[in-house]
Design an enzyme around this catalytic site. Structure first.
Site, PDB file in Angstrom:
ATOM      1  N   GLY A   1       0.529  -1.196  -0.054  1.00 23.02           N
ATOM      2  CA  GLY A   1      -0.109   0.295  -0.171  1.00 23.02           C
ATOM      3  C   GLY A   1       1.333   1.111   0.188  1.00 23.02           C
ATOM      4  O   GLY A   1       1.893   1.573  -0.672  1.00 23.02           O
ATOM      5  N   ASP A   2       0.925   2.023   0.960  1.00 27.10           N
ATOM      6  CA  ASP A   2       1.317   3.643   0.939  1.00 27.10           C
ATOM      7  C   ASP A   2       2.104   3.459   2.793  1.00 27.10           C
ATOM      8  O   ASP A   2       2.802   4.338   2.473  1.00 27.10           O
ATOM      9  CB  ASP A   2       0.106   4.440   0.913  1.00 27.10           C
ATOM     10  CG  ASP A   2      -0.784   4.913   2.771  1.00 27.10           C
ATOM     11  OD1 ASP A   2      -0.620   3.825   2.580  1.00 27.10           O
ATOM     12  OD2 ASP A   2      -1.506   5.879   2.308  1.00 27.10           O
ATOM     13  N   GLU A   3       2.619   2.164   2.342  1.00 27.14           N
ATOM     14  CA  GLU A   3       3.614   1.995   3.759  1.00 27.14           C
ATOM     15  C   GLU A   3       4.607   1.902   3.494  1.00 27.14           C
ATOM     16  O   GLU A   3       5.661   0.917   2.902  1.00 27.14           O
ATOM     17  CB  GLU A   3       2.927   0.721   4.415  1.00 27.14           C
ATOM     18  CG  GLU A   3       1.806   1.281   5.565  1.00 27.14           C
ATOM     19  CD  GLU A   3       1.162   0.045   6.591  1.00 27.14           C
ATOM     20  OE1 GLU A   3       0.180   0.823   7.402  1.00 27.14           O
ATOM     21  OE2 GLU A   3       1.577  -0.412   5.826  1.00 27.14           O
TER      22      GLU A   3
END
Length: 496
Positions: free
Chosen positions: A401-403
């Site tokens: 994801g955006d991690e």
């Protein structure tokens, strides 16, 4: 009278018998080394008349020194009645039109008080050539065996090429061994490996596979194109090698040569080029063995290629198992291994790691508004920005994801962790440009420090994750230390 007549008949018959013998028979004075008698076969073999031969000495006829001839005669005297047989020698006739191998048997006699040597010389050319061929075959068999052994234990084509050339010289009895392959994008051939004599010549020799060039009409170019061995028994008289005669004549003692193509899957990929100082060094049996050798080279190349494909596939599988397919960054699995290694090295190095969870604020809104393709390009650009502000030995990973997660390998003072977090925040200040569209992206960063916030990788990951949510609660676009911000002071004390 009857006895005298019988003796005269015997002498006539004996003279006729000696003249009809196919062997050369000569009688030589052991002191003066002049010939006292020669039969007709000697005249036929040498091309000299009987008068010419009787006017010559043994050194004149044989080209040997008086010392060498006297040593042969001495051996004959020591041998007594059984006589002495010398090693076969290459003899050339008067006009250089005939050459062959002759084996001489020497018998020492005293006749009328004169020491003489009776020489019976028999042509053994076929026998000598057969023995030489058998010797060369044994040598090539040995070279084939040595090369096959090298192919089993060596780990690269270049090593195999050199081992094959070395075997051809050390075990095969060749003068020069060269392995040639075409240069990529060119019709010229280059030396991939070489052993033996003539490195200076090969270094300045141009060889082509193009039949329209003079350099492509020789043995190697022809063998490469036709996929058939090319042999010359007299290099300096062969018109196929005329382009190289001047270069070779003054710098080598090359007599015969052969080029055997290396064929893989129906196409030529190179040639094995061998040279010898002997004429007729490459008969059908030798060429057959050399074809086996080049076939084994082709098999080894295929095996190396398969191993390379397997290794690349294995490396690719390992890479995919440990890296993010979108950004190429380490994934969770690899990050866990690297974090464990960093913790394990603390006692040895004294350097403590820090972990930073980085989350892109409002990334879901970008995906929903602009689509996942745009979101992927934002992730790629942001990964590049974050990587640029870190040191080479620090690790940037993507969990999904955006991690993102940053592993800072050594934090000697807690202030450095703060500086790293602020650099990461600064890296996201400018909008990300996707297809000319500026997209504002900020970061929320959670920080955990070893060993204050965890003594193993799971504890540190959990602490950093919780700290990242604290940063979001603080309004995003900021960083937070795991737990209360007041813990900076206690963490500082621990690290000093």
């Amino acid at each position: 009278m009857a006895g005298d007549h019988l003796n005269e008949d015997l002498q006539k018959n004996l003279a006729a018998f000696l003249n009809s013998s196919p062997d050369c028979i000569l009688v030589c004075d052991a002191q003066s080394l002049r010939y006292l008698y020669v039969n007709q076969a000697t005249c036929d073999m040498t091309g000299y008349s009987r008068d010419e031969l009787l006017a010559m000495t043994a050194p004149d006829l044989t080209g040997q020194s008086p010392e060498v001839i006297q040593e042969s005669y001495r051996q004959a005297r020591l041998a007594g009645e059984r006589g002495y047989t010398d090693e076969p020698r290459l003899i050339v006739n008067k006009g250089n039109s005939r050459r062959g191998w002759w084996e001489g048997h020497f018998g020492y006699q005293v006749i009328d008080g004169r020491d003489v040597v009776v020489i019976v010389s028999r042509e053994v050319t076929r026998r000598v050539l057969a023995e030489q061929s058998a010797t060369r075959s044994r040598q090539i068999y040995a070279a084939l065996s040595a090369a096959n052994e090298a192919m089993i234990r060596l780990s690269s084509p270049d090593e195999v090429f050199q081992a094959v050339c070395d075997a051809a010289i050390d075990s095969g009895g060749m003068t020069t061994a060269v392995l040639l392959m075409p240069k990529p994008g060119s019709d010229l051939m280059e030396v991939k490996a070489m052993a033996g004599y003539g490195r200076d010549v090969m270094g300045s020799t141009i060889i082509s596979i193009n039949p329209d060039r003079a350099e492509g009409t020789g043995l190697n170019g022809t063998a490469f194109r036709t996929q058939r061995p090319c042999v010359t028994d007299d290099f300096l008289k062969d018109q196929r090698t005329a382009h190289w005669h001047r270069m070779v004549r003054d710098r080598t003692k090359l007599r015969s040569a052969a080029s055997v193509p290396i064929i893989r899957e129906g196409r030529s990929v190179g040639t094995m080029y061998l040279c010898s100082r002997e004429r007729r060094a490459f008969d059908e049996e030798i060429i057959g063995l050399l074809v086996r050798l080049t076939d084994n080279i082709a098999f080894a190349l295929k095996a190396f290629e398969r191993e390379q494909v397997r290794r690349e596939a294995e490396e690719r599988a390992h890479y995919l198992a440990t890296h993010c397919s979108l950004t190429g960054l380490p994934n969770r699995n690899l990050l866990s291994d690297l974090l464990e290694q960093a913790i394990a090295s603390v006692n040895r190095t004294g350097h403590k790691p820090a972990l930073m969870f980085v989350d892109l604020d409002n990334f879901k809104q970008i995906n929903d508004t602009w689509g996942h393709d745009t979101g992927d390009r934002v992730l790629e650009q942001m990964a590049g920005r974050l990587r640029c502000v870190l040191r080479e030995h620090d690790v940037l990973a993507r969990l999904g994801g955006d991690e993102f997660v940053v592993l800072v390998q050594n934090i000697d003072r807690h202030e450095y962790a703060q500086r790293v977090a602020e650099k990461l925040l600064a890296a996201a200040q400018d909008p990300v440009q996707v297809d000319g569209q500026p997209l504002v992206v900020t970061l929320s960063i959670g920080v955990s420090l070893y060993p204050h916030h965890g003594e193993n990788h799971r504890a540190l990951m959990k602490s950093a994750d919780l700290a990242m949510y604290e940063a979001k609660e603080k309004g995003k676009n900021t960083w937070a230390l795991s737990g209360d911000d007041k813990q900076w002071d206690s963490a500082s004390e621990i690290m000093r």
